[in-house]
Design an enzyme around this catalytic site. Structure first.
Site, PDB file in Angstrom:
ATOM      1  N   ARG A  24       0.760  -1.124   0.080  1.00 55.53           N
ATOM      2  CA  ARG A  24       0.185  -0.131  -0.084  1.00 55.53           C
ATOM      3  C   ARG A  24       0.787   1.382  -0.001  1.00 55.53           C
ATOM      4  NH1 ARG A  24      -3.118  -3.514   2.759  1.00 55.53           N
ATOM      5  NH2 ARG A  24      -4.737  -4.223   1.415  1.00 55.53           N
TER       6      ARG A  24
ATOM      7  N   LYS B 132       3.767  11.114 -11.564  1.00 52.48           N
ATOM      8  CA  LYS B 132       3.069  10.265 -12.585  1.00 52.48           C
ATOM      9  C   LYS B 132       4.013   9.196 -12.679  1.00 52.48           C
ATOM     10  CE  LYS B 132       0.656  12.796 -16.097  1.00 52.48           C
ATOM     11  NZ  LYS B 132       0.717  12.936 -17.371  1.00 52.48           N
TER      12      LYS B 132
ATOM     13  N   GLU C 184      11.950  16.989 -24.690  1.00 55.79           N
ATOM     14  CA  GLU C 184      11.282  17.169 -23.713  1.00 55.79           C
ATOM     15  C   GLU C 184      11.551  18.540 -23.009  1.00 55.79           C
ATOM     16  OE1 GLU C 184       8.715  15.503 -22.761  1.00 55.79           O
ATOM     17  OE2 GLU C 184       9.008  13.304 -22.657  1.00 55.79           O
TER      18      GLU C 184
ATOM     19  N   LYS D 232       8.679  22.528 -14.326  1.00 54.00           N
ATOM     20  CA  LYS D 232       7.876  21.338 -14.019  1.00 54.00           C
ATOM     21  C   LYS D 232       7.298  21.578 -12.737  1.00 54.00           C
ATOM     22  CE  LYS D 232       6.582  16.661 -15.058  1.00 54.00           C
ATOM     23  NZ  LYS D 232       6.876  15.489 -15.468  1.00 54.00           N
TER      24      LYS D 232
ATOM     25  N   GLU E  83      -3.096  16.715 -12.416  1.00 54.90           N
ATOM     26  CA  GLU E  83      -3.520  17.146 -13.997  1.00 54.90           C
ATOM     27  C   GLU E  83      -5.185  17.229 -14.449  1.00 54.90           C
ATOM     28  OE1 GLU E  83      -0.778  15.011 -17.019  1.00 54.90           O
ATOM     29  OE2 GLU E  83      -2.734  14.760 -18.039  1.00 54.90           O
TER      30      GLU E  83
ATOM     31  N   ARG F 144      -1.979  21.150 -15.806  1.00 53.55           N
ATOM     32  CA  ARG F 144      -0.706  20.143 -16.220  1.00 53.55           C
ATOM     33  C   ARG F 144      -0.878  19.759 -17.570  1.00 53.55           C
ATOM     34  NH1 ARG F 144       1.616  15.709 -11.796  1.00 53.55           N
ATOM     35  NH2 ARG F 144       3.158  14.803 -13.344  1.00 53.55           N
TER      36      ARG F 144
ATOM     37  N   ASN G  39       1.462  17.818 -22.015  1.00 52.57           N
ATOM     38  CA  ASN G  39       1.173  16.607 -22.749  1.00 52.57           C
ATOM     39  C   ASN G  39       1.489  17.138 -24.385  1.00 52.57           C
ATOM     40  OD1 ASN G  39       0.524  14.883 -20.787  1.00 52.57           O
ATOM     41  ND2 ASN G  39      -1.372  15.415 -21.066  1.00 52.57           N
TER      42      ASN G  39
ATOM     43  N   HIS H   7       2.253  14.851 -27.062  1.00 47.34           N
ATOM     44  CA  HIS H   7       2.393  13.696 -26.598  1.00 47.34           C
ATOM     45  C   HIS H   7       1.178  12.633 -27.267  1.00 47.34           C
ATOM     46  CE1 HIS H   7       5.457  14.672 -24.072  1.00 47.34           C
ATOM     47  NE2 HIS H   7       5.430  13.440 -23.262  1.00 47.34           N
TER      48      HIS H   7
ATOM     49  N   HIS I 222       2.618   9.334 -28.606  1.00 47.75           N
ATOM     50  CA  HIS I 222       2.418   8.097 -27.970  1.00 47.75           C
ATOM     51  C   HIS I 222       1.517   7.417 -29.014  1.00 47.75           C
ATOM     52  CE1 HIS I 222       1.798   9.637 -23.595  1.00 47.75           C
ATOM     53  NE2 HIS I 222       2.905   9.521 -23.740  1.00 47.75           N
TER      54      HIS I 222
ATOM     55  N   HIS J 212      10.505   7.351 -27.043  1.00 45.67           N
ATOM     56  CA  HIS J 212       9.679   8.305 -26.541  1.00 45.67           C
ATOM     57  C   HIS J 212       9.855   9.906 -26.863  1.00 45.67           C
ATOM     58  CE1 HIS J 212       6.794   9.862 -24.006  1.00 45.67           C
ATOM     59  NE2 HIS J 212       7.552  10.964 -23.523  1.00 45.67           N
TER      60      HIS J 212
END
Ligand code: NAD
Ligand code: ZN
Length: 315
Positions: free
Chosen positions: A122, A144, A186, A228, A238, A242, A246, A249, A253, A265
């Site tokens: 957990r 993330k 990036e 960031k 997000e 935020r 992307n 992306h 992606h 990537h």
């Protein structure tokens, strides 16, 4: 070395991002400060082969049991199967709830180890130790985590903020140029989104950055990390702002998945950004000179500067 604080609404979740020479030396202090009773170091096999021997003296200073877990490198191993395999090994080794995870590697390691840390018993604390430029400027910050599935990228994941991020240029010294380019994609994204002084730094120092100049890279990482942190502070989960991160992306992606993850990537995102600029010009009226400035920077950085339109329809 610079210390950037990422402040979240719950102060207990706020954390430092150390950038620059010496950042790695913060590790023993971080482990002790959080009273971790063991440290589970997770890496891919390439990173382990390159750095683990050199890191042994540092690990011996953390003052607790250090255990090492590795998996095969590459996006194809950013999977639930890898998470399960690592978890099984950690359980067998007796890693318990009071352990801390150190994610030592690129974005794949950060995402896999961060995800595992978020669900293991957990939730374990995780310190991110990014070893690629891409991970230093972007993926190690913001919490993330996740893995890919056959249906697409990052479809299983969590938000799990790290306890600290240690971005040390020592890891970047031998990074292949291709990998530097990925990180620069990036960083360029952050520059185009308004990170203070970042676009100018890339424009003025593209050659230095591609040559792996440590000081310039550190400056780049500090600016991108500070940006960031600001974006994540404004919208941790997000739900709005935020989403700007992307940029490139959605298309990127899709390219990554369509290539069976052959395409990296950073390169996919560069291509995705080129597609996004074109759409922005065609549909939203982005001035042509702005598109040209961004596309020319992609080219200077040796990144793809077009989106492969063949077989795709934007109509
Ligand atoms: P990566 O982790 O696969 O690293 C690329 C290669 O470089 C690997 O083979 C690795 O073993 C090797 N490597 C790592 N450090 C090295 C070093 N110092 N010297 C030499 N080789 C080294 O890929 P990446 O580009 O770092 O990260 C891409 C991943 O990050 C993607 O899965 C992407 O989805 C993810 N990502 C996540 C976020 C986030 O917010 N969580 C943000 C951006 C990207
Ligand atoms: Zn990305």
């Amino acid at each position: 070395m610079q210390e950037i604080t990422l402040s979240l609404s719950s102060p207990s979740l706020s954390y430092p991002i150390f950038v620059g020479a010496g950042a790695l030396r913060e590790l023993p202090r971080v482990v002790k400060e959080h009273s971790a009773t063991s440290l589970a170091v997770i890496s891919d096999e390439v990173v382990a082969g390159l750095f683990f021997d050199g890191l042994v003296p540092l690990f011996s200073e953390v003052g607790t049991r250090v255990l090492y877990f590795t998996f095969q490198p590459g996006e194809r191993h950013k999977s639930l199967a890898t998470v399960e395999e690592l978890a099984r090994k950690m359980l067998l080794a007796g890693v318990d709830r009071s352990a801390m995870v150190a994610a030592v590697g690129g974005g794949v390691v950060g995402d896999v180890a961060g995800f595992l840390a978020s669900i293991y018993m957990r939730g374990l604390k995780v310190v991110q130790v990014p070893t690629t430029l891409l991970a230093q400027v972007d993926s190690s910050i913001g919490g993330k985590t996740g893995v890919d599935t056959d249906a697409g990228k990052n479809l299983l994941g969590t938000f799990h903020q790290p306890t600290a991020v240690l971005a040390d240029p020592v890891f970047l010294a031998g990074l292949p140029t291709q990998q530097l380019r990925e990180g620069l994609a990036e960083a360029l994204k952050a520059g185009l989104l308004g990170a203070q002084g970042l676009l100018e730094l890339i424009e003025e120092s593209a050659d230095d950055l591609l040559a792996g100049n440590g000081e310039t890279l550190t400056e780049l990482v500090a600016k991108a990390a500070a940006f960031k942190a600001l974006v994540v502070e404004a919208d941790e989960r997000e739900s709005g702002h935020r989403m700007i991160l992307n940029l490139g992306h959605t298309l990127g992606h899709a390219l990554e998945a369509a290539s069976g993850y052959e395409l990296s990537h950073g390169f996919a995102v560069a291509s995705g950004m080129a597609g996004a600029f074109k759409l922005s010009r065609d549909i939203l009226g982005l001035p042509e000179e702005d598109e040209a400035r961004a596309v020319s920077l992609l080219g200077r950085l040796g990144l793809p500067s077009i989106f492969p339109s063949e077989g795709f329809s934007f109509a």
